[in-house]
Design a protein around this motif. Structure first.
Motif, short mmCIF file in Angstrom:
data_model
loop_
_atom_site.label_atom_id
_atom_site.label_comp_id
_atom_site.label_asym_id
_atom_site.label_seq_id
_atom_site.Cartn_x
_atom_site.Cartn_y
_atom_site.Cartn_z
N ASP A 32 0.83 -1.21 0.00
CA ASP A 32 0.00 0.00 0.00
C ASP A 32 0.87 1.26 0.00
O ASP A 32 0.42 2.32 0.40
CB ASP A 32 -0.99 -0.01 1.17
CG ASP A 32 -0.31 0.18 2.51
OD1 ASP A 32 0.94 0.10 2.57
OD2 ASP A 32 -1.01 0.43 3.50
N SER A 33 2.11 1.14 -0.48
CA SER A 33 3.02 2.29 -0.41
C SER A 33 2.53 3.46 -1.25
O SER A 33 2.69 4.62 -0.87
CB SER A 33 4.44 1.89 -0.82
OG SER A 33 4.45 1.37 -2.14
N LYS A 41 -6.67 7.81 2.93
CA LYS A 41 -8.05 8.21 2.62
C LYS A 41 -8.24 9.73 2.75
O LYS A 41 -8.86 10.36 1.88
CB LYS A 41 -9.00 7.48 3.58
CG LYS A 41 -10.45 7.38 3.15
CD LYS A 41 -10.64 6.42 2.00
CE LYS A 41 -12.08 6.33 1.54
NZ LYS A 41 -12.90 5.37 2.30
N GLY A 42 -7.64 10.32 3.78
CA GLY A 42 -7.77 11.76 3.98
C GLY A 42 -7.12 12.55 2.86
O GLY A 42 -7.70 13.50 2.32
N GLY A 43 -5.92 12.12 2.50
CA GLY A 43 -5.19 12.79 1.41
C GLY A 43 -5.94 12.68 0.10
O GLY A 43 -6.05 13.66 -0.66
N GLN A 80 -11.94 4.53 -6.13
CA GLN A 80 -11.21 3.90 -7.22
C GLN A 80 -9.69 4.05 -7.04
O GLN A 80 -8.93 3.10 -7.19
CB GLN A 80 -11.64 4.52 -8.55
CG GLN A 80 -11.04 3.85 -9.76
CD GLN A 80 -11.48 4.54 -11.04
OE1 GLN A 80 -11.58 5.77 -11.09
NE2 GLN A 80 -11.76 3.77 -12.06
N ILE A 81 -9.27 5.28 -6.70
CA ILE A 81 -7.83 5.51 -6.57
C ILE A 81 -7.30 4.81 -5.32
O ILE A 81 -6.20 4.26 -5.33
CB ILE A 81 -7.53 7.03 -6.58
CG1 ILE A 81 -7.91 7.59 -7.95
CG2 ILE A 81 -6.05 7.28 -6.29
CD1 ILE A 81 -7.73 9.09 -8.09
N CYS A 82 -8.10 4.79 -4.27
CA CYS A 82 -7.73 4.03 -3.07
C CYS A 82 -7.48 2.57 -3.46
O CYS A 82 -6.45 1.98 -3.11
CB CYS A 82 -8.85 4.16 -2.04
SG CYS A 82 -8.71 3.04 -0.63
N SER A 85 -4.40 1.99 -5.78
CA SER A 85 -3.11 2.31 -5.16
C SER A 85 -2.78 1.36 -4.02
O SER A 85 -1.79 1.57 -3.31
CB SER A 85 -3.11 3.78 -4.68
OG SER A 85 -4.06 3.96 -3.64
N GLY A 86 -3.60 0.33 -3.84
CA GLY A 86 -3.29 -0.67 -2.81
C GLY A 86 -3.94 -0.40 -1.47
O GLY A 86 -3.61 -1.05 -0.48
N GLY A 87 -4.84 0.57 -1.41
CA GLY A 87 -5.52 0.88 -0.15
C GLY A 87 -6.66 -0.08 0.14
O GLY A 87 -7.02 -0.91 -0.70
#
Ligand code: HEM
Length: 149
Positions: A32-33, A41-43, A80-82, A85-87
Protein backbone atom coordinates in the motif's frame (compact mmCIF):
# COMPACT_ATOMS: atom_id res chain seq x y z
CA UNK A 1 8.62 -47.81 -12.13
CA UNK A 2 9.96 -47.32 -8.70
CA UNK A 3 11.37 -43.90 -9.53
CA UNK A 4 8.14 -42.87 -11.22
CA UNK A 5 6.28 -43.76 -8.05
CA UNK A 6 8.69 -41.65 -6.03
CA UNK A 7 8.06 -38.67 -8.32
CA UNK A 8 4.32 -39.02 -7.98
CA UNK A 9 4.62 -39.35 -4.22
CA UNK A 10 6.80 -36.25 -4.09
CA UNK A 11 4.35 -34.29 -6.22
CA UNK A 12 1.46 -35.39 -3.99
CA UNK A 13 3.39 -34.38 -0.88
CA UNK A 14 4.17 -30.96 -2.37
CA UNK A 15 0.53 -30.41 -3.24
CA UNK A 16 -0.54 -31.44 0.24
CA UNK A 17 1.96 -29.15 1.92
CA UNK A 18 1.12 -26.28 -0.43
CA UNK A 19 -2.51 -26.69 0.55
CA UNK A 20 -1.66 -26.73 4.23
CA UNK A 21 0.53 -23.66 3.78
CA UNK A 22 -2.28 -21.79 2.03
CA UNK A 23 -4.56 -22.52 4.96
CA UNK A 24 -2.22 -21.56 7.75
CA UNK A 25 0.03 -18.85 6.29
CA UNK A 26 -0.98 -15.29 7.19
CA UNK A 27 -2.43 -13.18 4.37
CA UNK A 28 0.36 -11.58 2.35
CA UNK A 29 0.45 -7.90 3.20
CA UNK A 30 -0.57 -5.89 0.15
CA UNK A 31 1.79 -3.17 -1.03
CA UNK A 32 0.00 0.00 0.00
CA UNK A 33 3.02 2.29 -0.41
CA UNK A 34 1.39 4.26 -3.22
CA UNK A 35 -1.81 4.69 -1.19
CA UNK A 36 0.30 5.99 1.71
CA UNK A 37 2.27 8.34 -0.58
CA UNK A 38 -1.04 9.79 -1.76
CA UNK A 39 -1.92 10.55 1.85
CA UNK A 40 -4.30 7.67 2.55
CA UNK A 41 -8.05 8.21 2.62
CA UNK A 42 -7.77 11.76 3.98
CA UNK A 43 -5.19 12.79 1.41
CA UNK A 44 -7.23 11.30 -1.42
CA UNK A 45 -10.41 13.03 -0.26
CA UNK A 46 -8.65 16.41 -0.25
CA UNK A 47 -7.00 15.61 -3.58
CA UNK A 48 -10.34 14.82 -5.24
CA UNK A 49 -12.00 17.93 -3.75
CA UNK A 50 -9.28 20.07 -5.29
CA UNK A 51 -9.27 18.08 -8.52
CA UNK A 52 -12.98 18.72 -9.00
CA UNK A 53 -12.48 22.45 -8.28
CA UNK A 54 -9.79 22.56 -10.95
CA UNK A 55 -11.85 20.53 -13.43
CA UNK A 56 -14.69 23.02 -13.05
CA UNK A 57 -12.27 25.94 -13.48
CA UNK A 58 -10.75 24.46 -16.64
CA UNK A 59 -12.46 25.60 -19.86
CA UNK A 60 -11.83 22.22 -21.52
CA UNK A 61 -13.20 20.14 -18.63
CA UNK A 62 -15.99 22.30 -17.27
CA UNK A 63 -18.52 21.32 -19.94
CA UNK A 64 -18.16 17.67 -18.94
CA UNK A 65 -18.42 18.09 -15.19
CA UNK A 66 -20.60 21.12 -14.54
CA UNK A 67 -23.89 19.22 -14.60
CA UNK A 68 -22.61 15.97 -13.09
CA UNK A 69 -23.25 14.87 -9.52
CA UNK A 70 -19.87 16.18 -8.44
CA UNK A 71 -20.02 14.79 -4.91
CA UNK A 72 -20.76 11.33 -6.29
CA UNK A 73 -17.95 11.51 -8.84
CA UNK A 74 -15.48 12.60 -6.14
CA UNK A 75 -16.51 9.77 -3.84
CA UNK A 76 -16.20 7.24 -6.64
CA UNK A 77 -12.78 8.58 -7.60
CA UNK A 78 -11.57 8.36 -3.99
CA UNK A 79 -12.69 4.72 -3.85
CA UNK A 80 -11.21 3.90 -7.22
CA UNK A 81 -7.83 5.51 -6.57
CA UNK A 82 -7.73 4.03 -3.07
CA UNK A 83 -8.27 0.59 -4.61
CA UNK A 84 -5.77 0.86 -7.48
CA UNK A 85 -3.11 2.31 -5.16
CA UNK A 86 -3.29 -0.67 -2.81
CA UNK A 87 -5.52 0.88 -0.15
CA UNK A 88 -8.30 -0.89 1.77
CA UNK A 89 -11.19 0.09 -0.54
CA UNK A 90 -13.26 -1.59 -3.20
CA UNK A 91 -15.19 0.39 -5.80
CA UNK A 92 -18.07 -1.48 -7.37
CA UNK A 93 -19.78 1.17 -9.49
CA UNK A 94 -20.23 0.86 -13.25
CA UNK A 95 -17.09 -0.05 -15.20
CA UNK A 96 -15.16 2.73 -16.92
CA UNK A 97 -16.69 2.07 -20.33
CA UNK A 98 -20.22 2.28 -19.00
CA UNK A 99 -19.48 5.29 -16.76
CA UNK A 100 -18.30 7.34 -19.77
CA UNK A 101 -20.64 5.96 -22.42
CA UNK A 102 -23.03 8.89 -22.38
CA UNK A 103 -20.37 11.47 -23.28
CA UNK A 104 -17.99 11.95 -26.19
CA UNK A 105 -14.45 11.71 -24.82
CA UNK A 106 -11.50 12.24 -27.17
CA UNK A 107 -7.80 11.55 -26.59
CA UNK A 108 -7.35 15.30 -26.17
CA UNK A 109 -10.02 15.35 -23.43
CA UNK A 110 -8.32 12.44 -21.69
CA UNK A 111 -4.92 14.14 -21.81
CA UNK A 112 -6.44 17.38 -20.53
CA UNK A 113 -7.95 15.59 -17.53
CA UNK A 114 -4.61 13.93 -16.77
CA UNK A 115 -2.91 17.35 -16.98
CA UNK A 116 -5.39 18.80 -14.47
CA UNK A 117 -4.81 15.81 -12.18
CA UNK A 118 -1.03 16.32 -12.38
CA UNK A 119 -1.40 20.02 -11.54
CA UNK A 120 -3.62 19.10 -8.58
CA UNK A 121 -1.08 16.57 -7.29
CA UNK A 122 1.76 19.09 -7.74
CA UNK A 123 -0.15 21.68 -5.73
CA UNK A 124 -0.72 19.11 -2.98
CA UNK A 125 3.00 18.30 -2.83
CA UNK A 126 2.63 14.67 -3.89
CA UNK A 127 6.10 13.38 -4.83
CA UNK A 128 6.77 13.05 -8.55
CA UNK A 129 7.45 9.31 -8.26
CA UNK A 130 4.07 8.71 -6.62
CA UNK A 131 2.36 10.85 -9.28
CA UNK A 132 3.89 8.73 -12.01
CA UNK A 133 2.96 5.49 -10.29
CA UNK A 134 -0.66 6.59 -10.09
CA UNK A 135 -0.75 7.81 -13.68
CA UNK A 136 0.71 4.48 -14.83
CA UNK A 137 -2.24 2.73 -13.16
CA UNK A 138 -4.84 5.08 -14.65
CA UNK A 139 -3.37 5.36 -18.17
CA UNK A 140 -4.53 1.93 -19.42
CA UNK A 141 -8.13 2.97 -18.64
CA UNK A 142 -8.00 5.23 -21.70
CA UNK A 143 -9.08 2.20 -23.74
CA UNK A 144 -12.42 2.14 -21.94
CA UNK A 145 -12.88 5.91 -21.60
CA UNK A 146 -11.89 7.42 -24.97
CA UNK A 147 -14.84 6.70 -27.21
CA UNK A 148 -14.66 9.44 -29.86
CA UNK A 149 -11.98 9.92 -32.55
C1 HEM B 1 -8.15 7.88 -16.03
C2 HEM B 1 -9.12 8.74 -16.30
C3 HEM B 1 -10.49 8.68 -15.66
C4 HEM B 1 -10.92 8.03 -14.55
C5 HEM B 1 -10.12 7.13 -13.63
C6 HEM B 1 -12.32 8.34 -14.39
C7 HEM B 1 -13.11 7.85 -13.37
C8 HEM B 1 -14.45 8.15 -13.23
C9 HEM B 1 -15.32 7.59 -12.22
C10 HEM B 1 -14.88 6.58 -11.16
C11 HEM B 1 -16.54 8.13 -12.37
C12 HEM B 1 -17.80 7.84 -11.51
C13 HEM B 1 -18.64 6.80 -12.22
C14 HEM B 1 -19.82 6.34 -11.37
O1 HEM B 1 -19.60 5.55 -10.46
O2 HEM B 1 -20.95 6.78 -11.63
C15 HEM B 1 -16.46 9.04 -13.47
C16 HEM B 1 -17.51 9.82 -13.93
C17 HEM B 1 -17.36 10.81 -14.85
N1 HEM B 1 -16.28 11.02 -15.65
FE1 HEM B 1 -14.53 10.05 -15.58
N2 HEM B 1 -12.70 9.18 -15.39
C18 HEM B 1 -11.61 9.42 -16.19
C19 HEM B 1 -11.57 10.18 -17.32
C20 HEM B 1 -12.58 11.03 -17.71
C21 HEM B 1 -12.50 11.95 -18.82
C22 HEM B 1 -11.29 12.08 -19.76
C23 HEM B 1 -13.67 12.64 -18.84
C24 HEM B 1 -14.10 13.73 -19.77
C25 HEM B 1 -13.29 14.63 -20.21
C26 HEM B 1 -14.47 12.17 -17.74
C27 HEM B 1 -15.71 12.64 -17.40
C28 HEM B 1 -16.53 12.11 -16.44
C29 HEM B 1 -17.85 12.65 -16.09
C30 HEM B 1 -18.50 13.89 -16.71
C31 HEM B 1 -18.37 11.83 -15.10
C32 HEM B 1 -19.75 11.94 -14.42
C33 HEM B 1 -20.77 11.23 -15.22
C34 HEM B 1 -22.16 11.37 -14.61
O3 HEM B 1 -22.60 12.49 -14.39
O4 HEM B 1 -22.76 10.33 -14.32
N3 HEM B 1 -13.79 11.18 -17.09
N4 HEM B 1 -15.19 9.02 -13.97
Amino acid sequence: MNSMFRHLALAAALFASAGAFAQTAPQRTADDSLYQALGGKGGLTTLMDRFMERLLADARMRPFFKDSDQQHVKEQLVLQICEVSGGPCRRDGPDMKKAHDGMDVTRGDFNALVEVLQDTMDAQGIPFVAQNRLLAKLAPMHRQIINTP
